[in-house]
Design an enzyme around this catalytic site. Structure first.
Site: not given
Ligand code: BGC
Length: 701
Positions: A261-263, A265
């Site tokens: 995932s992104d940070w 997210s």
């Protein structure tokens, strides 16, 4: 082999061990060894400390990573860690920002730069980079346009494939190779209003034909991992989108690596309003196909209970662990978990890495205007004033995402220019407006350096106004009124709307953020040791109000060239951009002639060629571009699409025929019925120096 090893490992892991692998740990300044010892992390991000931005942030070291690795291997589950970091356009040897790299139209150089970044980063224990960022961007307000390859899917795909190869090589178990992560899947550049993290709407054909090709290319070149985006795309946050993360990515494209995932997210799915709480968010993301949770710890804290309550399945957990272990095995971590600490002294900032950085910087600077061949400056100019707020630039030359670059490695711009200026030419400097006027008055010509500081582009750095930063337009105006020849040099992480300034000065060189050797590279171009050869990878608007603006637009029912007053236009501004995609000048001129198409009809493939002549007085390097237009389709088609580019280096007076092969496959698109393929009909084709000119012919498919 790998798969049986994975089965073996999986059979020995209990639920906690499995969930631990799905968690990426960030220490937030208070490293907790128990997290590692107890197997509660599959990866550690920014192992050496918090990311503090450009400059002197704490870099990772082999010793720190090795110590953490020891904890992992002595701990309960004995699965090696891998250490992730944003190694975006270089580690210590900082190369031009990715948008500038795209301006080189030279994927081979981008590959070499990524390979240097891999050599340096792995020397400090890092094995996984969150790059390349391959999001198409059509809106320069969005700060992250700096991090990608611009607006074109064809160029974007070539750059993506090359950079993945540069980081990973053919086998990323080699100790000097990094696992790449193509990000941010997908459509992130379409955030509304250019506001990072915002929602976007993209139709399925546009998603497939414009935003996805770089990702498909990255997958084809073997990228180990992908990152899901922050954005809410068509109502579904990227980290919750099972259709894209599972059906398309794994089902259609056969990706067998893992998705991070992104940070935060995963947790943010609650803010998006598709999840009730963190447990819900984790279950949705895992089921969608997000295998590793970057730092939100929602997988760690909720998946066990969610399995018991039936909210998530054992199979979803096992599959995610399987994919992560697969990449760890391919990366050779079980055989070679430690980094040789002596590598740091051998592998960082090697002289040939700097040489490459200088060459790359030179090949990324775009000459936009050069009235009366003012550039290059030869020794007939005795006194040059170099003025503007950025003339002492050091780390300002890095741009965003260069946490391991150091200002002290950079020769300041003014010093670098002094070292390269021809003997007999005196350079005088002034960084403040009042002094600038003073030194400019007594000079034969003025080099005026303006633009953006690094924090003005990149993540979370959007602008509502694409003009030069405050005060700089006035400075250009004041200097221009002195009547001296002025060369405007623009340092920036995005296309700026410099329409007025272009009219006020004689020459414009757009240098983006060129990296560690940027000052010297600029000098080599200004003083004619090298010629500019880069081209715009993104359309330059005349004013902010034109964005989104891109060359491969649709024609509309009332295009600007149509008869009559009622058409797609502004009443207060031209439709045409300031500079089109593909545009850029050199120190010579080129003429195109004798366009030939090998047959009237394309069956399988077709050859298109034109003669290119260097009609100027100096040797030069021309980027010859191939564009097509599909005149009638079941869905409307772009007015032009790039399908090829090739560089020719020609001496003054020399002519060469440049030949492109166009295949049927290259003309495929997402049709009205949703399938991808070709449609018979009439096409136009151009061999051109940019996206708005060139020689044109036709063929039938
Ligand atoms: C960015 C990613 C980056 C990650 C880790 C996020 O905020 O969107 O591109 O890789 O942070 O630093």
């Amino acid at each position: 082999m790998t798969e049986s090893k994975i089965n073996d490992l999986l059979s020995k892991m209990n639920l906690d061990a499995k969930i631990g692998q799905l968690n990426q740990y960030f220490s937030r300044g208070h490293f907790d060894p128990e997290i590692i010892r107890q197997g509660k992390a599959g990866s550690v991000i920014n192992a050496a400390g918090a990311l503090t931005g450009t400059g002197e942030s704490k870099s990772s070291t082999a010793e720190v990573c090795n110590d953490i690795q020891k904890l992992a291997l002595e701990g309960t589950h004995k699965i090696p860690q891998f250490f992730g970091r944003d190694v975006i356009h270089g580690y210590r040897t900082i190369f031009p920002i990715p948008l500038a790299q795209a301006a080189s139209f030279n994927p081979e150089l981008a590959k070499q730069a990524a390979s240097v970044a891999a050599l340096e980063a792995t020397a400090t224990g890092i094995k996984w980079t969150f790059a390349p960022m391959i999001d198409i961007a059509r809106d320069a307000r969005w700060g992250r346009i700096a991090e990608g390859n611009g607006e074109d899917p064809f160029l974007g795909a070539q750059m993506a494939a090359a950079v993945v190869k540069g980081f990973q090589g053919d086998d990323y178990s080699a100790s000097d190779k990094l696992i790449a992560c193509a990000k941010h899947f997908v459509g992130y550049g379409a955030a509304e209003g250019g506001r990072d993290y915002d929602a976007g709407e993209i139709s399925e054909p546009t998603l497939r034909d414009i935003y996805m090709p770089p990702y498909e290319a990255a997958v084809k070149s073997g990228v180990g991992t992908l990152m899901s985006a922050f954005l809410d795309l068509n109502g579904i946050p990227a980290s919750a989108n099972r259709r894209l993360l599972t059906d398309v990515l794994r089902g259609e494209w056969g990706f067998d690596g893992f998705v991070v995932s992104d940070w935060d997210s995963v947790r943010e799915l609650v803010h998006h309003g598709v999840a009730e709480d963190e447990a819900d968010a984790a279950a949705i993301a895992l089921h969608a196909g997000v295998d590793m949770d970057m730092v939100s710890e929602t997988y760690l804290s909720t998946l066990s209970a969610s399995l018991q309550s039936g909210k998530v399945s054992q199979n979803d957990i096992d599959e995610a662990v399987r994919r992560i272990l697969r990449i760890k095995l391919r990366a050779g971590l079980f055989d070679q978990p430690f980094t040789d600490p002596d590598r740091v002294t051998r592998d960082l900032l090697r002289p040939n890495s700097r040489t490459l950085a200088r060459q790359f910087a030179r090949e990324t600077m775009v000459l936009l205007k050069n009235e009366a061949n003012l550039l290059p400056l030869d020794s007939s100019f005795e006194r040059i004033a170099v003025v503007g707020p950025l003339i002492h630039a050091r780390s300002e030359l890095f741009g965003s995402w260069s946490p391991d670059g150091r200002a002290t490695d950079v020769t300041p711009l003014d010093e670098a220019l002094k070292q390269i200026a021809p003997a007999g030419m005196k350079l005088v400097f002034a960084d403040h407006a009042d002094k600038a006027v003073h030194v400019a008055q007594s000079a034969d010509a003025v080099v005026l350096v303006v633009g953006e500081y690094p924090y003005r582009s990149g993540e979370n750095s959007n602008v509502s106004d694409l003009s030069l930063p405050p005060g700089q337009a006035a400075l250009v105006e004041t200097v221009a009124t002195l009547g001296k020849p002025v060369i405007l040099v623009v340092i920036a992480g995005r296309p700026l709307a410099i329409t007025k300034q272009v009219a006020q000065v004689q020459s414009v060189l757009y240098m983006w953020q060129p990296g560690i050797e940027g000052g010297a590279a600029l000098g080599e171009i200004l003083f004619g040791l090298e010629s500019p050869s880069a081209r715009l990878p993104v359309t330059f608007p005349r004013a902010t109000g034109q964005v989104p603006i891109y060359y491969n637009q649709k024609n509309s029912g009332r295009p600007i060239r149509a008869e009559g007053p009622f058409k797609s236009r502004y009443v207060d501004l031209a439709n045409a951009p300031m500079y089109p995609f593909g545009y850029g000048l050199t120190y010579t001129t080129f003429e195109y002639a004798n366009l030939k198409v090998s047959s009237e009809t394309l069956r399988g493939k077709l050859e298109i060629s034109a003669e290119v002549t260097n009609s100027g007085k100096r040797a030069g390097n021309e980027l010859v571009q191939l564009y097509v237009r599909d005149l009638v389709g079941s869905l409307t088609r772009p007015v032009r699409e790039l399908k090829g580019f090739e560089r020719v280096i020609l001496k003054s007076g020399e002519t060469r025929r440049v030949t492109f092969t166009l295949t049927e496959e290259a003309l495929a698109f997402t049709r009205a019925d949703g399938t991808k393929g070709i449609e018979p009909g009439n096409f136009q084709v151009w061999v051109a120096p940019n996206s708005r000119s060139g020689l044109q012919a036709s063929f039938i498919l």
